[in-house]
Design an enzyme around this catalytic site. Structure first.
Site, PDB file in Angstrom:
ATOM      1  N   PRO A   1     101.994  16.772  30.512  1.00 30.41           N
ATOM      2  CA  PRO A   1     100.677  16.376  30.374  1.00 30.41           C
ATOM      3  C   PRO A   1      99.599  17.463  30.083  1.00 30.41           C
ATOM      4  O   PRO A   1      98.785  17.614  31.151  1.00 30.41           O
ATOM      5  CB  PRO A   1     100.624  15.809  31.651  1.00 30.41           C
ATOM      6  N   CYS A   2      99.632  18.073  28.865  1.00 30.51           N
ATOM      7  CA  CYS A   2      98.615  19.220  28.707  1.00 30.51           C
ATOM      8  C   CYS A   2      97.162  18.652  28.641  1.00 30.51           C
ATOM      9  O   CYS A   2      96.156  19.494  28.952  1.00 30.51           O
ATOM     10  CB  CYS A   2      98.950  20.135  27.417  1.00 30.51           C
TER      11      CYS A   2
END
Ligand SMILES: [Zn+2]
Length: 348
Positions: free
Chosen positions: A315-316
């Protein structure tokens, strides 16, 4: 649900950007007609355009559906006939459908060809062959004999099978046990289509299909795994598609998937750390740099975030600027905002 800002949407309308399908509907004040972003009709002036989230909203405001782009048909999702066709091909890879077989299923062969060229960048025939040979590769990896596999996937001669196999996969059937293939599928989501890739070991790619970096990422993976990208299915991709659908429905907060993220030691450290940011929380690039023990490497951390190849799962999008601004996102800032808004409403 949030929609991108008007400038962004108007630009997408002018560019007929298909990644905005399902994201907004454009109403034309002067004609009272509403369109998809990709409509081929002449575009209205900005001051005459009004944006809606859904077709229902446009109808409620008294607008009528355009007869050119048919906005009432579901956008961004594959039509049912295509889903059924793909399901049949993937369930029975030995099948080799000709035009007559398509007509027998009530399908227009020309329409099928157009759809495959547009969405998969190859002919329907080439797609079927790729799926067939990818399936053969899996069987060979599981230890099946070459001769049995060739007949099982519908080849009448061993040499014909060997030639087609080598041409598509880049190595001969007998080398299968020591080689790798990256199987790819296209997954449609409310944010537009994603391209997913997986080896037999796990998922290595999940990117928005309109992302500029996609080609570069594909080259990197091709080189790393010494493998070609071939359409097909495998159990990692089945799991991914199922879990992503649950995530977009708001019923899944954590993914449980095998993922592969080859990179430098630094990149791997950054990506590993991203996986610890739970849904509903955000972190700044500076905090991320501290977390991996390199407090002064904020820019390198941001760069490594941008090089993430497995969107949403790693989850950047949960890393933001220290001032609370969203800053960059490979898939476009409006998608980052959409994901964070979506996650803030989920009950985890
Ligand atoms: Zn239209």
């Amino acid at each position: 649900m949030q929609i991108p800002n008007e400038d962004e949407m108007y630009q997408a309308l002018l560019e007929r950007d298909s990644s905005f399908e399902g994201i907004f509907i454009a109403g034309v004040k002067t004609t009272g007609i509403f369109c998809r972003p990709t409509c081929t009709a002449k575009k209205p002036k900005k001051e005459n355009t009004v944006f809606f989230r859904t077709t229902k909203e446009a109808l409620d405001h008294g607008y009528r559906a355009c007869k050119i782009c048919h906005p009432m048909q579901p956008a961004g999702v594959a039509p049912q006939w295509l889903k059924d066709l793909l399901l049949e091909i993937h369930a029975n890879p030995a099948i080799n459908m000709k035009d007559q077989d398509l007509r027998n299923r009530g399908l227009d062969p020309k329409r099928v060809r157009r759809s495959f060229q547009k969405n998969h960048g190859m002919t329907f025939h080439a797609y079927q062959r790729s799926v067939r040979l990818n399936h053969a590769f899996s069987r060979l990896q599981e230890g099946d004999k070459v001769i049995d596999t060739a007949y099982n996937v519908g080849y009448e001669s061993l040499s014909g099978f060997g030639d087609a196999f080598k041409k598509n996969l880049g190595f001969s059937p007998t080398e299968s046990s020591s080689r790798c293939v990256i199987t790819i599928v296209r997954i449609t989501t409310p944010l537009g289509p994603l391209i997913a890739g997986a080896t037999e070991e796990g998922i290595c790619l999940l990117e928005f299909s309109d992302r500029r970096m996609l080609e570069t990422q594909i080259q990197r993976l091709r080189k790393h795994f010494d493998a070609r990208f071939i359409p097909g299915r495998n159990h990692h991709l089945d799991q991914l598609e199922k879990q992503l659908a649950e995530y977009f429905n708001g019923t899944r907060c954590n993914f449980n998937l095998e993922i592969l993220f080859p990179g430098t030691a630094f990149q791997r450290k950054v990506w590993q750390e991203l996986l610890t940011i739970s849904l509903g929380t955000k972190r700044s690039y500076a905090e991320q740099a501290i977390a991996i023990g390199h407090p002064y490497a904020v820019r390198a951390v941001a760069k490594a975030n941008g090089d993430n190849r497995i969107a949403i799962i790693i989850p950047c999008h949960r890393v933001i600027g220290s001032d609370g601004k969203l800053t960059g996102y490979g898939g476009g800032l409006w998608r980052k905002k959409w994901l964070l808004d979506h996650e803030s409403k989920m009950n985890c």
